[in-house]
Design an enzyme around this catalytic site. Structure first.
Site, PDB file in Angstrom:
ATOM      1  N   LYS A  81      33.498  25.402   8.329  1.00 33.44           N
ATOM      2  CA  LYS A  81      34.540  26.488   9.100  1.00 33.44           C
ATOM      3  C   LYS A  81      35.854  26.493   8.840  1.00 33.44           C
ATOM      4  O   LYS A  81      36.378  25.748   8.004  1.00 33.44           O
ATOM      5  CB  LYS A  81      34.460  25.970  10.736  1.00 33.44           C
ATOM      6  N   SER A 133      27.682  32.351   8.678  1.00 39.33           N
ATOM      7  CA  SER A 133      29.295  32.252   9.517  1.00 39.33           C
ATOM      8  C   SER A 133      30.516  32.341   9.090  1.00 39.33           C
ATOM      9  O   SER A 133      31.173  32.314   9.758  1.00 39.33           O
ATOM     10  CB  SER A 133      28.958  30.761  10.050  1.00 39.33           C
TER      11      SER A 133
END
Length: 183
Positions: free
Chosen positions: A93, A52
């Site tokens: 993230k 990710s």
């Protein structure tokens, strides 16, 4: 000179040896306690799992997470953070928007409060699907993975409460040939 060594002299050498051993035990105990304090309250290793955050971070990269930074100040846009996504899973993230801001994406361009943001960390082949607008609530941040086509982030999870943040990822320390700072 007598061949007799007084008992107190023999005891003195043995006592010094015991004192030195006790000092080593104390020093090691202090070192272990300090290491645990640092590990659980200041800096912590984190292992990246999944794609990710490509191309910034790769599966298996190890980073150092600064756990103290958000006790001193709030997160800033562009910072790579680790947060509790669930009770047993942490995610890594990038902060895109802060409390009170509105974030959206249209035609592969992410906008915060209507202005497109610079994202030099995004691979030019990477696409950001349209979403939003989403207004970030008080005490939350909006996060996205750098690999937008393969990331579970605020588009799916919603804005992340500040009290679920673990800290800021500061350094890639493994593998050694990828050693770098993330800020």
């Amino acid at each position: 000179m007598s061949e007799f060594t007084p008992r107190s002299a023999r005891h003195g050498r043995q006592s010094r040896g015991n004192d030195e051993a006790w000092e080593w035990v104390q020093a090691l105990a202090i070192a272990v306690v300090l290491a645990l304090i640092i590990r659980y309250f200041v800096l912590s290793p984190f292992s990246v799992a999944g794609p990710s955050m490509l191309s910034t971070l790769h599966n298996g990269d190890k980073v150092i997470v600064n756990k103290m930074i958000y006790l001193i100040r709030d997160p800033e846009p562009g910072e790579v953070i680790v947060f509790h996504a669930s009770e047993d899973k942490d995610y890594i993230k990038r902060v895109i928007a802060l409390p009170g801001q509105t974030v959206s994406a249209q035609n592969n361009v992410v906008r915060v409060d209507g202005r497109s943001i610079e994202e030099p960390y995004i691979d030019e082949r990477n696409r950001t699907a349209d979403f939003g607008p989403v207004k970030v609530p008080k005490d939350h941040v909006f996060v996205l993975g750098d690999n937008r086509m393969n990331s579970s982030d605020s588009r799916e999870l919603g804005p992340i409460p500040l009290d679920r943040l673990v800290g800021r990822a500061d350094v890639i320390f493994w593998p050694m040939n990828d050693f770098s700072f993330l800020w």
